[in-house]
Design a protein around this motif. Structure first.
Motif, PDB file in Angstrom:
ATOM      1  N   GLY A   1      -8.920 -35.319 -76.257  1.00 39.69           N
ATOM      2  CA  GLY A   1      -9.092 -34.438 -75.115  1.00 39.69           C
ATOM      3  C   GLY A   1      -9.943 -35.104 -74.051  1.00 39.69           C
ATOM      4  O   GLY A   1     -10.671 -36.070 -74.308  1.00 39.69           O
ATOM      5  N   THR A   2      -9.857 -34.599 -72.831  1.00 37.64           N
ATOM      6  CA  THR A   2     -10.744 -35.134 -71.796  1.00 37.64           C
ATOM      7  C   THR A   2     -12.175 -34.681 -72.025  1.00 37.64           C
ATOM      8  O   THR A   2     -13.089 -35.102 -71.314  1.00 37.64           O
ATOM      9  N   SER A   3     -12.398 -33.870 -73.046  1.00 37.78           N
ATOM     10  CA  SER A   3     -13.747 -33.616 -73.541  1.00 37.78           C
ATOM     11  C   SER A   3     -14.336 -34.871 -74.172  1.00 37.78           C
ATOM     12  O   SER A   3     -15.536 -34.937 -74.389  1.00 37.78           O
ATOM     13  N   VAL A   4     -13.500 -35.844 -74.511  1.00 35.60           N
ATOM     14  CA  VAL A   4     -13.979 -37.145 -74.969  1.00 35.60           C
ATOM     15  C   VAL A   4     -14.305 -38.022 -73.762  1.00 35.60           C
ATOM     16  O   VAL A   4     -15.382 -38.607 -73.661  1.00 35.60           O
ATOM     17  N   SER A   5     -13.373 -38.114 -72.823  1.00 39.35           N
ATOM     18  CA  SER A   5     -13.529 -39.068 -71.723  1.00 39.35           C
ATOM     19  C   SER A   5     -14.689 -38.710 -70.801  1.00 39.35           C
ATOM     20  O   SER A   5     -15.392 -39.592 -70.295  1.00 39.35           O
ATOM     21  N   CYS A   6     -14.924 -37.411 -70.557  1.00 39.38           N
ATOM     22  CA  CYS A   6     -15.973 -37.020 -69.620  1.00 39.38           C
ATOM     23  C   CYS A   6     -17.368 -37.426 -70.094  1.00 39.38           C
ATOM     24  O   CYS A   6     -18.107 -38.081 -69.346  1.00 39.38           O
ATOM     25  N   PRO A   7     -17.800 -37.086 -71.319  1.00 41.59           N
ATOM     26  CA  PRO A   7     -19.128 -37.534 -71.735  1.00 41.59           C
ATOM     27  C   PRO A   7     -19.232 -39.046 -71.895  1.00 41.59           C
ATOM     28  O   PRO A   7     -20.312 -39.609 -71.721  1.00 41.59           O
ATOM     29  N   LEU A   8     -18.125 -39.719 -72.224  1.00 40.38           N
ATOM     30  CA  LEU A   8     -18.166 -41.185 -72.260  1.00 40.38           C
ATOM     31  C   LEU A   8     -18.497 -41.732 -70.875  1.00 40.38           C
ATOM     32  O   LEU A   8     -19.335 -42.631 -70.727  1.00 40.38           O
ATOM     33  N   PHE A   9     -17.846 -41.187 -69.846  1.00 34.64           N
ATOM     34  CA  PHE A   9     -18.136 -41.652 -68.487  1.00 34.64           C
ATOM     35  C   PHE A   9     -19.558 -41.288 -68.077  1.00 34.64           C
ATOM     36  O   PHE A   9     -20.252 -42.078 -67.429  1.00 34.64           O
ATOM     37  N   SER A  10     -20.011 -40.099 -68.448  1.00 36.87           N
ATOM     38  CA  SER A  10     -21.390 -39.708 -68.134  1.00 36.87           C
ATOM     39  C   SER A  10     -22.383 -40.669 -68.770  1.00 36.87           C
ATOM     40  O   SER A  10     -23.431 -40.978 -68.189  1.00 36.87           O
ATOM     41  N   GLY A  11     -22.065 -41.162 -69.965  1.00 37.01           N
ATOM     42  CA  GLY A  11     -22.913 -42.156 -70.596  1.00 37.01           C
ATOM     43  C   GLY A  11     -22.973 -43.449 -69.802  1.00 37.01           C
ATOM     44  O   GLY A  11     -24.036 -44.071 -69.666  1.00 37.01           O
TER      45      GLY A  11
END
Length: 661
Positions: free
Chosen positions: A547-557
């Motif tokens: 899910g983009t629930s994965v990609s969003c916090p990865l980018f925030s990191g």
């Protein structure tokens, strides 16, 4: 989407995202629609309560918690300031305000807050608190008291098996509050509280691959004449860090703070993150590195329906916190828990994002966060007027203070398969946030990035010794498309193809996503959390999630790595990213360009095989197989350069951190 859905493959109910409001000077022209009508009337009746008889009246003594969203001051000046501090060509670029400076110039005054508190107390409310930026006053009172103050009564409506509260007539602001209050949050919806065990366990079925292509499905039929690989068991953070070059970045995030906004709260989050970190060969949490802002009782809500799904949100919190920690292991993480999590399109039950917006307002108003990650949102681009107004206030405040807000774009692609018509996902459509989409990522044996394409997956079942293409169905994809609510921001012009910004004959609109990272559940990441297993025990377990629930916090990191390297906040990063990506050379320095998947007869030729247990928590149950066809775009586009499926591309972490910092 649990609001937008980020799921454990198909097992976790949806939860994801979109975010809202524009920076008027940057975002061309779109302005939130006014919330207050004549005589202070507030639009607070959700669609599921209109034209329907309530199942029951709300008891007079039932507690109701509300938040008054107060009007800020000098909003035109604030918009000009936001445009200047976010524009890399401006002499005021990144000259952000401190919390005290913002409050002194733009926040509601102390006198206005005192007036609101006095009105509430005299009416019989208990005032629970005021945000540090003085823009939200939260209070509670019996339903009869709330109804008296706002000139309405409340009914209970049956929604997906649960009784939810909503006003029976549109509320009206009392005269004393009309000059002060933009809207009232919380008059509708009120899930009950009771004890609940952890979420039911989800186990990855075997066989699966440790890296992409490791194990081939040799005993199952070929597809397009070729054997297909089994889905990965879930990438480790070591593999993800290697694929995007994070392992070559010197910054660890030390000195940066990331806020995570979700609903409800996991009572085992600290222990789970420590166990997961140890197994991922990452540093465990230091004292005070992870903190939670949690209202009493919200960690014990029952699993009553897919609309509310508190247990599913525990998985969302675990995912978001672990993804941030995996990329920026020394960054501080502050978790803000909303009292309820609803989406704009939870089936036919449309409700607002109000509880989550309150949590987001707290995250921004507190002033401690440098980056805010949001894995939630709606399934369309039509925010309620109240949501639009509140989020515009929040995002303008964040940009003025230098806080970066990231939102995931959703897990239903262009929404055609899910909802019958093309739509971009709000709030990610806001020009005041970074919209993060999703990809299918292939990582090789040595952690090398083999290939990457847009995440758009079709599921084909294995029946009668063959892949039954007649039963092919859509199973998820990264959100993308053009907004019909928000005009094209200046920084997208000349980078986003005109055909995508005007798709369907609309005026040039804000196009999402801006960037993308891995999100496909067949190439997702391993997370860990305490779960309830089939043998009746509760203990830590790991599973693959997408899910983009994965990609969003990865980018925030990754943004947190840049904040730490720069030793200062970065604010709204999209104008900077698009400015540096105006040439092909500039774009290719910062981003990988996910390639278009080859097609035959309109169908994807890239696929993998995914096994699933028939009972997700029981490894002794039968295994079913499905073919996952990858890279299906529907009405989205895959081009060299910017496209509305993956945006500018996926990060080359080292170059991106250097460019931002």
């Amino acid at each position: 989407m649990k609001l937008r859905t980020s799921s454990r493959a198909a097992a976790l109910a949806a939860v994801l995202a979109v975010a809202l409001t524009g920076v008027p000077a940057l975002a061309a022209t779109s302005r939130p629609r006014p919330v207050k009508a004549v005589l202070g009337r507030i639009a607070a009746i959700p669609s599921w309560a209109k034209g329907v008889l309530p199942a029951a009246r709300v008891p007079a003594t039932a507690p109701v918690q509300i938040s008054l969203a107060l009007n800020g001051r000098h909003q035109a000046e604030l918009s000009r300031l936001v445009a200047a501090v976010s524009d890399p060509t401006s002499p005021r670029y990144r000259h952000f305000l401190t919390d005290a400076e913002y409050n002194r110039r733009f926040a509601p005054t102390s006198v206005e807050v005192a007036t609101a508190r006095t009105v509430l107390r005299r009416a019989g409310f208990v005032v629970d608190g005021v945000t540090a930026s003085r823009d939200l006053v939260t209070a509670h009172a019996p339903a009869s008291t709330v109804g008296r103050l706002f000139g309405t009564t409340f009914g209970l409506f049956r929604v997906a098996g649960q009784l939810l509260r909503a006003p029976l007539t549109e509320p009206v602001l009392p005269t004393a509050l009309r000059p002060l209050v933009a809207t009232v949050i919380g008059l509708a919806q009120n899930p009950a509280v009771s004890d609940a065990s952890p979420a039911p366990a989800y186990l990855n079925a075997r066989p699966c691959s440790r890296y992409y292509g490791q194990r081939m499905a040799t005993k199952l039929p070929r597809f397009h004449g070729a054997r297909q690989p089994y889905a990965v068991c879930g990438y480790t953070m070591r593999q993800v860090r290697s694929a995007y070059g994070v392992n070559r970045v010197r910054s660890t995030g030390r000195g940066a703070t990331v806020a995570v906004v979700d609903a409800f709260a996991s009572p085992t989050i600290g222990a789970d993150v420590d166990t997961w970190s140890h197994r991922m060969r990452l540093p465990r949490l230091a004292g005070g590195q992870l903190t939670q802002h949690v209202l009493p009782g919200i960690s014990s809500l029952p699993e009553v329906s897919p609309v509310i799904d508190p247990q599913g949100w525990a998985g969302e919190e675990s995912l978001d916190v672990e993804a941030v920690h995996g990329i920026a292991p020394r960054a501080k993480i502050v978790y803000y828990a909303a009292l309820a999590g609803f989406g704009l399109n939870a089936g036919p039950y449309e409700v607002g994002l109000e509880p989550l917006l309150v949590a987001l307002a707290q995250a921004v108003g507190d002033g401690s966060a440098d980056v805010v990650s949001n894995s939630w949102g709606g399934a369309n681009d039509s925010p309620t007027p109240g949501d639009a107004l509140v989020l515009s206030t929040i995002t303008n405040q964040a940009a003025a203070k230098g806080i970066t807000i990231d939102f995931s774009t959703g897990d239903s692609g262009d929404e055609v398969a899910a909802n019958g018509s093309r739509a971009a996902n709000f709030p990610a459509t806001s020009p005041a946030v970074t919209a993060v989409g999703g990809t299918t990522l292939e990582v090789g044996k040595t952690g090398n990035r083999i290939a990457e394409s847009y995440w758009g997956t079709e599921k084909v079942p294995f029946e009668h010794a063959a892949w039954d293409l007649s039963k092919q169905e859509y199973s998820g994809g990264g959100g993308g498309g053009v907004s019909t609510e928000y005009a094209e921001p200046a920084w997208q012009r000349g980078v986003v193809p005109t055909a995508e910004a005007t798709y369907g004959g609309v005026k040039p609109g804000r196009v999402e996503p801006d960037v993308s990272l891995v999100a496909d559940s067949t190439t997702g990441i391993l997370i860990g959390q305490t779960q309830h297993f089939a043998d009746g025990t509760d203990h830590y377990g790991e599973y693959r999630i997408g899910g983009t629930s994965v990609s969003c916090p990865l980018f925030s990191g990754i943004v947190a790595l840049a904040v730490a390297a720069a030793h200062h906040r970065l604010g709204l990063v999209t104008p900077t990213l698009y400015a540096k990506a105006r040439t092909a050379a500039g774009r290719n320095r910062l981003f990988y360009d996910p390639v278009a998947v080859s097609r035959a007869g309109g169908a994807s030729t890239l696929a993998n095989v995914r096994p699933d247990y028939t009972a997700a928590d029981n490894p002794k149950s039968a295994v079913t197989y499905s073919l996952r066809l990858l890279g299906n775009l529907s009405t989205l586009h895959a081009r060299r350069g910017y496209d509305d499926s993956t945006g500018l591309g996926t990060p080359r972490a080292g170059a991106l951190v250097a460019a931002l910092s």
